[in-house]
Motif scaffolding. Structure first.
Motif, short mmCIF file in Angstrom:
data_model
loop_
_atom_site.label_atom_id
_atom_site.label_comp_id
_atom_site.label_asym_id
_atom_site.label_seq_id
_atom_site.Cartn_x
_atom_site.Cartn_y
_atom_site.Cartn_z
N GLY A 148 -18.84 14.62 51.04
CA GLY A 148 -17.99 15.78 51.16
C GLY A 148 -16.75 15.24 51.62
N THR A 149 -15.84 16.49 52.43
CA THR A 149 -14.62 16.21 52.65
C THR A 149 -14.37 16.58 54.13
N VAL A 150 -13.78 15.87 54.80
CA VAL A 150 -13.33 16.25 56.25
C VAL A 150 -11.58 16.66 56.33
N ALA A 178 -5.68 20.39 56.24
CA ALA A 178 -5.21 19.30 55.63
C ALA A 178 -6.32 18.06 55.68
N PRO A 179 -6.43 17.33 54.73
CA PRO A 179 -7.63 16.01 54.89
C PRO A 179 -7.30 15.33 55.95
N LEU A 180 -8.45 14.87 56.47
CA LEU A 180 -8.48 13.97 57.61
C LEU A 180 -8.89 12.57 57.25
N PHE A 188 -12.32 12.17 51.80
CA PHE A 188 -13.71 12.23 51.06
C PHE A 188 -14.34 11.03 51.79
N TYR A 189 -15.69 11.22 51.98
CA TYR A 189 -16.72 10.38 52.39
C TYR A 189 -18.04 10.60 51.34
N LEU A 204 -14.91 20.61 58.94
CA LEU A 204 -13.77 21.06 59.44
C LEU A 204 -13.37 20.65 61.09
N TRP A 205 -12.58 20.03 61.51
CA TRP A 205 -12.54 19.42 62.57
C TRP A 205 -11.08 20.00 63.52
#
Length: 198
Positions: free
Chosen positions: A117-119, A126-128, A147-148, A189-190
């Protein structure tokens, strides 16, 4: 060409394999197999006939044929094991051949799945990068695109996926289902932590 003494099995993907003996006036008995994928038209065998072994002899005299013809499925859910008899020389001394094969469309049990997934940050999306994502005793860090990925995970339901990065709230996702041969995607989403006034 005559085809006789068939044995059939179906893999976990719904693909069918049939094994049998072949012979003609010009050829000695052979062991062959063919098949049909779950996506192939019914009443057809478009997975073309394959030779397991070409016998070099034929049965001379009276005896039963095909008592050892058996197509079975491996516990991995994809590998077919086929057993049949053939002759190395003319006579009554038949031999047994065991062979295995699988169709590439089938994913074996235990092959593992992927969770990725993507954080991203809220607000803005915005990507973290540099966030730690943990899954049980496994952990990874997101790349510059947020991405992880966890690969080769045993199939099953994972209770949680904790995540953390300094300056951001931590949290977890639960009931993550991983399936063999499938990529499960979870995007997070953080929120940025608010600093207390000094």
């Amino acid at each position: 060409m005559h085809r006789f003494m068939p044995s059939v099995a179906v893999d976990r993907a719904g693909d069918m394999a049939v094994g049998y003996s072949t012979s003609s006036a010009a050829t000695k008995p052979a062991i062959k197999y063919a098949g049909r994928l779950a996506s192939d038209p019914v009443n057809t065998l478009p997975q073309t006939e394959q030779l397991l072994i070409q016998g070099a002899g034929t049965q001379v005299g009276s005896s039963r044929w095909g008592d050892y013809s058996a197509m079975t499925l491996d516990p991995d859910g994809c590998t077919f094991w086929y057993t049949n008899e053939y002759f190395a020389v003319d006579g009554l001394n038949s031999l047994t051949r065991i062979g295995s094969f699988a169709f590439p469309s089938c994913t074996a049990l235990g092959a593992g799945g992927t969770l990725s997934g993507t954080v991203t940050v809220t607000p803005g999306g915005a990507p973290l990068a540099g966030a730690t994502v943990a899954l049980g005793n496994r952990s990874t860090t997101t790349d510059s695109s947020g991405f992880y990925s966890f690969t080769s995970l045993p199939a099953g339901t994972y209770p949680s996926r904790p995540r953390a990065r300094p300056g951001y709230g931590s949290g977890s996702a639960s009931s993550l289902v991983v399936t063999d041969g499938i990529t499960t995607t979870r995007t997070s989403l953080w929120r940025r932590r608010r600093r207390a006034p000094v």
